[in-house]
Design an enzyme around this catalytic site. Structure first.
Site, mmCIF file in Angstrom:
data_model
loop_
_atom_site.group_PDB
_atom_site.id
_atom_site.type_symbol
_atom_site.label_atom_id
_atom_site.label_comp_id
_atom_site.label_asym_id
_atom_site.label_seq_id
_atom_site.Cartn_x
_atom_site.Cartn_y
_atom_site.Cartn_z
ATOM 1 C CB CYS A 78 3.022 -4.201 -4.378
ATOM 2 S SG CYS A 78 3.699 -5.037 -5.823
ATOM 3 C CB CYS A 192 -2.281 -7.825 -9.120
ATOM 4 S SG CYS A 192 -1.479 -6.320 -9.734
HETATM 5 N N1 DGL Z 1 0.464 -3.870 -8.000
HETATM 6 C C1 DGL Z 1 1.376 -4.947 -8.060
HETATM 7 C C2 DGL Z 1 0.857 -6.189 -7.356
HETATM 8 O O1 DGL Z 1 0.033 -6.090 -6.482
HETATM 9 C C3 DGL Z 1 2.150 -5.293 -9.284
HETATM 10 C C4 DGL Z 1 2.034 -4.594 -10.578
HETATM 11 C C5 DGL Z 1 3.331 -4.737 -11.381
HETATM 12 O O2 DGL Z 1 4.188 -3.890 -11.171
HETATM 13 O O3 DGL Z 1 3.470 -5.706 -12.164
HETATM 14 O O4 DGL Z 1 1.284 -7.273 -7.622
#
Ligand code: DGL
Length: 268
Positions: A78, A192
């Site tokens: 993430c 993301c």
């Molecule tokens: N998958 C996450 C990232 O790579 C974030 C998604 C979220 O919870 O806003 O930033």
């Protein structure tokens, strides 16, 4: 040096299902690696949380997960959690932690026009960490940024087999292209881990002259490198997905996760 047992898993961590885009290429490199995939559904979306909240929440939750599953290595799959909480997690836990960094360096090497876009969550695109990557690796280039919470919702929906609002995709690309210099942007960093789940839709909206890149393959190689020489089970076994309990958001059906090698769903 601590030698992990062959059945010690790799723990993947994200707010939701985005980290599956990192799990996929890791599975390809380490096919028999035991996997635990953790999604903080009670905290999703991270992109709209404050730095202070994430800096406290992520290490605490990872601590509970590490205690429960005893992984050999944890991957913060993430960008939002990594750009804000990686140092806190490393300080709190005694195991190798792999983070996720926006792929600005390869994008800067790839661009011909000198204009690169970074599409992330709102929290990621405002991080000093991202300024720093731009200063170090994209000197003399223009780095445009845009935060799109709608793409996170869209990616979650797509994986569950639900419809995606096409305006969300168009608006995300326009959020970069409509900025000064955006008309010549030729590379977009998907900063993301949810966004590669919408690769086709984003590519169609960006057009054939724009390349979309993400860091997943590089992270998978890093995991393979850090676990080199360690023992793995002889045979592949389906992994575990664990979701923090949320009354508004139940875990997805197992069928949505099975293509990623998940066979069991748990809650924490
Ligand atoms: N998958 C996450 C990232 O790579 C974030 C998604 C979220 O919870 O806003 O930033």
């Amino acid at each position: 040096m601590h030698v992990p047992a062959p059945d010690a898993p790799i723990l993947f961590f994200d707010s939701g299902l985005g980290g599956l885009t990192v799990l996929g290429p890791t599975r390809a490199l380490l096919p028999t690696a035991p996997i635990v995939y953790a999604a903080d559904y009670a905290g999703l979306p991270y992109g709209q949380k404050s730095e202070a909240e994430l800096a406290a929440r992520v290490p605490a939750l990872l601590g509970r997960l590490v205690e429960r599953y005893q992984p050999r290595l944890a991957v913060i799959a993430c960008n939002t959690a990594s750009t804000i909480a990686l140092a806190h997690v490393r300080a709190a836990l005694d195991l190798p932690i792999v983070g996720t960094v926006p792929a600005i360096k390869p994008a800067a090497e790839m661009t011909k026009s000198g204009v690169v876009g970074v599409l992330g969550t709102e929290a990621t695109v405002r991080q000093p960490y991202v300024d720093d990557l731009g200063t170090r690796f994209a000197r003399g280039k223009t780095v445009l940024r845009h935060g799109s919470p709608g793409l996170v919702t869209g990616a979650e929906a797509k994986l569950r087999g639900e419809a995606i609002d096409p305006d969300v995709i168009t608006r995300a690309i326009a959020g970069l292209r409509d900025q000064h210099g955006g008309d010549t942007m030729d590379v977009i960093v998907l900063a993301c881990t949810h966004f590669p789940l919408l690769q086709e839709e984003l590519q169609a909206a960006a057009g054939p002259d724009v390349r979309l890149i993400d860091g997943a393959a590089g992270i998978a190689r890093r995991i393979a490198h850090l676990t080199k020489g360690q023992e793995w089970p002889d045979r592949y076994a389906p992994g575990i997905a664990v979701f923090t309990r949320s009354k508004d958001r139940p875990p997805p059906p197992l069928a949505a996760l099975a293509p990623y090698g998940i066979g069991v769903i748990e809650t924490i």
